[in-house]
Write a protein that holds these residues in place. Structure first.
Motif, short mmCIF file in Angstrom:
data_model
loop_
_atom_site.label_atom_id
_atom_site.label_comp_id
_atom_site.label_asym_id
_atom_site.label_seq_id
_atom_site.Cartn_x
_atom_site.Cartn_y
_atom_site.Cartn_z
N TRP A 188 0.83 -1.22 0.00
CA TRP A 188 0.00 0.00 0.00
C TRP A 188 0.86 1.26 0.00
N THR A 196 -1.78 5.28 -6.88
CA THR A 196 -2.91 6.08 -6.40
C THR A 196 -2.73 7.54 -6.78
N TRP A 206 -10.43 5.98 -5.39
CA TRP A 206 -10.62 4.68 -4.74
C TRP A 206 -12.11 4.39 -4.51
N PRO A 213 -16.32 1.05 -4.15
CA PRO A 213 -15.03 0.96 -4.85
C PRO A 213 -15.19 1.26 -6.34
N TRP A 220 -9.73 4.12 -13.90
CA TRP A 220 -8.73 3.18 -13.37
C TRP A 220 -8.15 2.30 -14.47
N GLY A 398 -5.15 -1.91 0.48
CA GLY A 398 -4.12 -1.35 -0.40
C GLY A 398 -3.07 -2.38 -0.79
N THR A 426 -11.87 -5.32 -2.67
CA THR A 426 -12.17 -4.06 -1.97
C THR A 426 -13.63 -4.02 -1.54
#
Length: 437
Positions: A188, A196, A206, A213, A220, A398, A426
């Motif tokens: 993460w 990120t 996120w 999510p 993404w 993460g 997630t």
């Protein structure tokens, strides 16, 4: 009777003397980054002033440090007296009552000198719960000679399209030069810190405002496809195993045309003792896509004291020393102003000696000031944090997502499969945490 009384009195005096001269051993958990390693070499300055305090160092790789320190503090293991933790952990752990409020750092510590962006990230309810050792954002470090050879000129504020074009043109496989080096190691705080921040600049996030999510959204997919293709075309072999330290070594050895990573790396890539390309390095802001967000993050490595420690006074003395103006001046006297820990104090960036020695100083400060943890993305979000989400579940989520994206980079699964797995994992954890139904 008198003799026994004398013996008891003598024993009491000896015991008191023993207590007075007792040595306190502080066990300090820290990360194996260059600035922390340098600090360990300079601690004679601290122990001479505090001969009753002995330092025991536990120096760990970033992912391992996080795992061990988190486990220890959550289980009240008491293994460490001083912890090296990041901007992510401090407010969460302070809220849990796991950290000592640092209100005895000394009259000359000057808390008000700390950069507001850094200080705010390590405070809770107006109290400081950690002291920043160094602060950072992210930026582009590049080889000016290779950029010129490619017939290009790096803008101060480049776009991702420019970076991609330059990376491909600077790549020379025969000479062992990769156009760009980027994090790929799962974690993460490793590949997901970079990805990120990059995703923010691509318009991704996120979670939406209802904590759903967003890995099934086109932003993404565009981010991950861009990253995987760029690294395939212009990145080093085995990039899925490379984190901060691995890429630093590659850049110092002259094997990267560009490296987009923490601003703290600037002093190491420009250090002639460590870097073969020290005189050829240029700096630019982290890239953007014209959407109003750059891929620059906000982070600090901090020293904190676990609540319930029986060595708080000694620990606070050490934390104060290691994050003080005095320590900055000590490093400058031994290693030069360019090598002092950056990104924490206003006075450093007002220092003419530092400005002269560190050509990256203004770029670092501008990058730190430009990062906004309260509005990290193009679209609205319910969370705080630029390259992380400031909720307790993020460490696990993460890292799980980072493993999927590292596998995509290694060619072990497709981008679509990695995103689908990230979305599923997630969603499961967010349902478990009660964020979504």
């Amino acid at each position: 009777m008198r003799f026994q009384t004398w013996l008891l009195g003598a024993a009491s005096v000896l015991a008191m003397a023993g207590i007075a001269n007792a040595e306190t051993t502080l066990t300090i958990a820290t990360v194996n980054n260059g600035d922390m390693v340098r600090m360990q070499k300079l601690t004679d300055d601290f122990t001479k002033a505090n001969p009753d305090i002995k330092l025991n160092w536990v120096t760990l790789e970033e992912n391992v440090l996080r795992q061990k320190v988190t486990t220890d503090i959550a289980t009240k293991g008491g293994q460490y007296d001083v912890l090296t933790i990041g901007t992510y952990e401090v407010p969460i752990w302070a809220k849990n009552g796991w950290l000592v409020a640092l209100d005895k750092l000394g009259a000359d510590y000057d808390v008000d000198d700390l950069l507001p962006a850094i200080r705010n990230g390590i405070s809770a309810d107006g109290k400081l719960y950690a002291a920043p050792f160094y602060g950072e954002s992210s930026m582009v470090m590049y080889r000016k000679d290779l950029m010129e050879k490619a017939g290009l000129k790096m803008p101060d504020a480049p776009t991702w399209d420019f970076i991609a074009d330059a990376a491909r043109k600077m790549t020379d496989r025969k000479e062992g030069i990769n156009g760009v080096c980027l994090r790929g190691k799962a974690g993460w705080g490793e590949n997901m810190a970079f990805l990120t921040a990059t995703a923010n600049s691509f318009g991704a996030r996120w979670f939406d405002e209802k904590w759903t999510p967003q890995f099934d959204q086109p932003e993404w997919k565009k981010t991950l496809e861009f990253y995987v293709k760029l690294m395939k075309d212009a990145g080093p072999d085995g990039a899925s195993s490379n984190g901060f330290n691995e890429n630093l070594a590659l850049f110092q050895q002259g094997k990267c045309g560009m490296w987009i990573d923490a601003t703290v790396a600037a002093s190491f890539v420009s250090d002639p003792k460590a870097s073969k390309v020290a005189d050829k390095v240029g700096y630019a802001l982290a890239p953007d896509n014209g959407l109003g967000k750059r891929a620059n993050w906000l982070w600090a490595w901090n020293l904190a004291i676990p609540a319930g420690s029986k060595k708080i006074d000694a620990a606070e003395k050490f934390v104060s020393w290691a994050t003080s103006k005095h320590y900055t001046e000590l490093v400058a006297s031994k290693e030069g102003w360019a090598n002092v820990p950056p990104g924490t104090r206003k006075s450093l960036y007002a220092n003419a000696d530092y400005q002269k020695a560190a050509p990256f100083a203004k770029m670092t400060l501008d990058s730190i000031n430009a990062a906004d943890p309260t509005k990290p993305t193009v679209k609205p979000v319910p969370y705080v944090g630029v390259q992380f989400v400031a909720i307790p579940e993020f460490q696990g989520i993460g890292t799980a997502v980072g493993q999927q994206f590292s596998a995509a980079l290694a060619g072990k699964e497709t981008v679509d499969a990695a995103l689908k797995a990230a979305q599923t994992a997630t969603e499961r954890e967010m349902k478990k945490g009660g964020y979504i139904k």
